[in-house]
Design a protein around this motif. Structure first.
Motif, PDB file in Angstrom:
ATOM      1  N   ALA A 173       0.826  -1.224   0.000  1.00 30.73           N
ATOM      2  CA  ALA A 173       0.000   0.000   0.000  1.00 30.73           C
ATOM      3  C   ALA A 173       0.853   1.263   0.000  1.00 30.73           C
ATOM      4  N   ASN A 174       0.371   2.290  -0.698  1.00 30.80           N
ATOM      5  CA  ASN A 174       1.080   3.571  -0.667  1.00 30.80           C
ATOM      6  C   ASN A 174       0.728   4.329   0.620  1.00 30.80           C
ATOM      7  N   ARG A 175       1.344   5.500   0.810  1.00 31.08           N
ATOM      8  CA  ARG A 175       1.212   6.173   2.123  1.00 31.08           C
ATOM      9  C   ARG A 175      -0.204   6.660   2.390  1.00 31.08           C
ATOM     10  N   PHE A 176      -1.033   6.850   1.336  1.00 34.15           N
ATOM     11  CA  PHE A 176      -2.411   7.302   1.553  1.00 34.15           C
ATOM     12  C   PHE A 176      -3.309   6.138   1.973  1.00 34.15           C
ATOM     13  N   SER A 177      -2.800   4.929   1.833  1.00 38.32           N
ATOM     14  CA  SER A 177      -3.648   3.741   1.977  1.00 38.32           C
ATOM     15  C   SER A 177      -3.248   2.848   3.138  1.00 38.32           C
ATOM     16  N   GLY A 237      -5.563   0.099  -7.378  1.00 38.88           N
ATOM     17  CA  GLY A 237      -4.534   0.047  -8.408  1.00 38.88           C
ATOM     18  C   GLY A 237      -3.388   0.961  -8.056  1.00 38.88           C
ATOM     19  N   THR A 238      -2.490   1.165  -8.997  1.00 40.22           N
ATOM     20  CA  THR A 238      -1.302   1.977  -8.734  1.00 40.22           C
ATOM     21  C   THR A 238      -1.323   3.251  -9.583  1.00 40.22           C
ATOM     22  N   CYS A 239      -0.465   4.190  -9.205  1.00 43.44           N
ATOM     23  CA  CYS A 239      -0.453   5.510  -9.837  1.00 43.44           C
ATOM     24  C   CYS A 239      -0.286   5.436 -11.360  1.00 43.44           C
ATOM     25  N   LYS A 240       0.520   4.478 -11.813  1.00 43.55           N
ATOM     26  CA  LYS A 240       0.865   4.460 -13.235  1.00 43.55           C
ATOM     27  C   LYS A 240      -0.347   4.269 -14.139  1.00 43.55           C
ATOM     28  N   SER A 241      -1.423   3.723 -13.596  1.00 37.56           N
ATOM     29  CA  SER A 241      -2.618   3.570 -14.422  1.00 37.56           C
ATOM     30  C   SER A 241      -3.803   4.332 -13.828  1.00 37.56           C
ATOM     31  N   CYS A 242      -3.507   5.377 -13.073  1.00 37.78           N
ATOM     32  CA  CYS A 242      -4.575   6.134 -12.390  1.00 37.78           C
ATOM     33  C   CYS A 242      -4.859   7.459 -13.086  1.00 37.78           C
ATOM     34  N   GLN A 243      -6.127   7.795 -13.169  1.00 38.86           N
ATOM     35  CA  GLN A 243      -6.530   9.071 -13.771  1.00 38.86           C
ATOM     36  C   GLN A 243      -5.962  10.270 -13.038  1.00 38.86           C
ATOM     37  N   TYR A 244      -5.707  10.125 -11.745  1.00 36.93           N
ATOM     38  CA  TYR A 244      -5.263  11.270 -10.933  1.00 36.93           C
ATOM     39  C   TYR A 244      -3.772  11.559 -11.049  1.00 36.93           C
ATOM     40  N   LEU A 245      -3.025  10.676 -11.706  1.00 38.93           N
ATOM     41  CA  LEU A 245      -1.582  10.911 -11.792  1.00 38.93           C
ATOM     42  C   LEU A 245      -1.312  12.118 -12.678  1.00 38.93           C
ATOM     43  N   GLU A 246      -0.537  13.054 -12.141  1.00 35.24           N
ATOM     44  CA  GLU A 246      -0.165  14.249 -12.902  1.00 35.24           C
ATOM     45  C   GLU A 246       1.345  14.301 -12.984  1.00 35.24           C
ATOM     46  N   ALA A 273       2.601  14.275  -9.318  1.00 37.91           N
ATOM     47  CA  ALA A 273       1.713  14.703  -8.237  1.00 37.91           C
ATOM     48  C   ALA A 273       0.430  13.886  -8.312  1.00 37.91           C
ATOM     49  N   CYS A 274      -0.272  13.818  -7.174  1.00 35.18           N
ATOM     50  CA  CYS A 274      -1.569  13.149  -7.118  1.00 35.18           C
ATOM     51  C   CYS A 274      -2.662  14.207  -7.213  1.00 35.18           C
ATOM     52  N   GLY A 275      -3.494  14.118  -8.228  1.00 35.93           N
ATOM     53  CA  GLY A 275      -4.569  15.088  -8.408  1.00 35.93           C
ATOM     54  C   GLY A 275      -5.691  14.907  -7.395  1.00 35.93           C
ATOM     55  N   PHE A 276      -5.731  13.774  -6.710  1.00 35.48           N
ATOM     56  CA  PHE A 276      -6.778  13.533  -5.706  1.00 35.48           C
ATOM     57  C   PHE A 276      -6.398  14.174  -4.372  1.00 35.48           C
ATOM     58  N   THR A 277      -5.158  13.952  -3.944  1.00 32.65           N
ATOM     59  CA  THR A 277      -4.726  14.497  -2.643  1.00 32.65           C
ATOM     60  C   THR A 277      -3.996  15.827  -2.790  1.00 32.65           C
ATOM     61  N   PRO A 334       2.660  15.980  -3.816  1.00 31.92           N
ATOM     62  CA  PRO A 334       3.677  15.470  -4.736  1.00 31.92           C
ATOM     63  C   PRO A 334       3.887  13.980  -4.543  1.00 31.92           C
ATOM     64  N   LEU A 335       4.286  13.322  -5.616  1.00 29.35           N
ATOM     65  CA  LEU A 335       4.567  11.883  -5.560  1.00 29.35           C
ATOM     66  C   LEU A 335       5.991  11.656  -6.045  1.00 29.35           C
ATOM     67  N   HIS A 336       6.723  10.842  -5.330  1.00 33.87           N
ATOM     68  CA  HIS A 336       8.067  10.491  -5.774  1.00 33.87           C
ATOM     69  C   HIS A 336       7.988   9.268  -6.689  1.00 33.87           C
ATOM     70  N   VAL A 345       0.076   0.418  -3.959  1.00 35.91           N
ATOM     71  CA  VAL A 345      -1.361   0.201  -4.129  1.00 35.91           C
ATOM     72  C   VAL A 345      -2.136   1.300  -3.401  1.00 35.91           C
ATOM     73  N   CYS A 346      -3.178   1.821  -4.073  1.00 31.68           N
ATOM     74  CA  CYS A 346      -3.848   3.014  -3.538  1.00 31.68           C
ATOM     75  C   CYS A 346      -5.362   2.838  -3.436  1.00 31.68           C
ATOM     76  N   VAL A 347      -5.914   3.279  -2.299  1.00 33.12           N
ATOM     77  CA  VAL A 347      -7.348   3.205  -2.062  1.00 33.12           C
ATOM     78  C   VAL A 347      -8.124   4.236  -2.890  1.00 33.12           C
ATOM     79  N   ASN A 348      -7.444   5.294  -3.351  1.00 26.04           N
ATOM     80  CA  ASN A 348      -8.121   6.358  -4.106  1.00 26.04           C
ATOM     81  C   ASN A 348      -8.020   6.178  -5.619  1.00 26.04           C
ATOM     82  N   PHE A 349      -7.453   5.076  -6.043  1.00 29.30           N
ATOM     83  CA  PHE A 349      -7.201   4.805  -7.461  1.00 29.30           C
ATOM     84  C   PHE A 349      -8.484   4.855  -8.305  1.00 29.30           C
TER      85      PHE A 349
END
Ligand code: SF4
Length: 202
Positions: free
Chosen positions: A40-44, A142-151, A164-168, A171-173, A180-184
């Motif tokens: 899980a990523n830090r948001f999850s 899912g993960t950032c690489k296939s997420c609509q919120y990835l900027e 960056a995460c458009g949901f939260t 910034p994302l490293h 893995v993210c709950v907001n995906f």
């Protein structure tokens, strides 16, 4: 006929890969929690996100989490971004025991498939997951690489946070993009290397 066989095989693989009974003194649910917090990523990394991922109630999820905390596998860490929130993190003891995860037998079986078959199989399973989720109205993890919120601002690789995460709005490293993210939300960047990993019920 084939469709029933495929569905049965997927179900059977899931059952036996999760392990039955105790492995290294841990139950199937405790292994699932360890595996979840390893991915899980830090948001999850919260009890509620684990409950959603594991398709269980918050009460049951909290009990499982508490039990592995008591055993010294999980610890609570105050968030660097928001000092009021607490996230759960694996201890070194947990990282060591994950080497004996019964799920690894399934990973090895997948690894033994030819690369071309792995790609096709992965794509087929993602399509099945997406359809089941849509039919049941369930969200996906899912993960950032296939997420609509990835900027991405297209900065150089030397920039510590080119994403960056458009949901939260945080910034994302680069190293966080595989968490893995709950907001995906599935987006247009789906590749075989960035799988939708789990359908869940809330
Ligand atoms: S970009 Fe998507 S998957 Fe990544 S942290 Fe944001 S919501 Fe989660």
């Amino acid at each position: 006929m084939n469709s029933h066989l495929i569905a049965e095989l997927v179900l059977h693989l899931g059952r036996i890969a999760s392990g039955e009974g105790l492995v290294d003194g841990l139950t199937v649910n405790q292994w699932a929690a360890l595996r979840y917090f390893a991915q899980a990523n830090r948001f999850s990394r919260t009890p509620s996100a684990f409950a959603a991922f594991h398709a269980t109630t918050r009460g049951t999820a909290s009990q499982t989490i508490k039990s592995i905390e008591v055993l010294g596998y999980l610890t609570r860490v105050r968030s660097e971004d928001d000092k009021r929130s607490v996230r759960l993190a694996l201890t070194d003891k947990a990282k060591n025991i994950l080497a004996n995860d019964p799920f690894e037998s399934l990973v090895r079986a997948a690894d033994s498939l030819p690369h071309g078959v792995q790609g096709q199989f992965s794509n087929a399973l993602q399509r099945m997951l997406a359809q089941v989720a849509q039919e049941r109205g369930n969200p996906l993890f899912g993960t950032c690489k296939s997420c609509q919120y990835l900027e991405s601002d297209g900065c150089s690789r030397n920039d510590p946070s080119p994403y960056a995460c458009g949901f939260t709005n945080e910034p994302l490293h680069l190293k966080e993009l595989n968490g893995v993210c709950v907001n995906f939300i599935p987006g247009k960047f789906v590749t075989t290397k960035s799988p939708i990993v789990r359908v869940l019920s809330r």
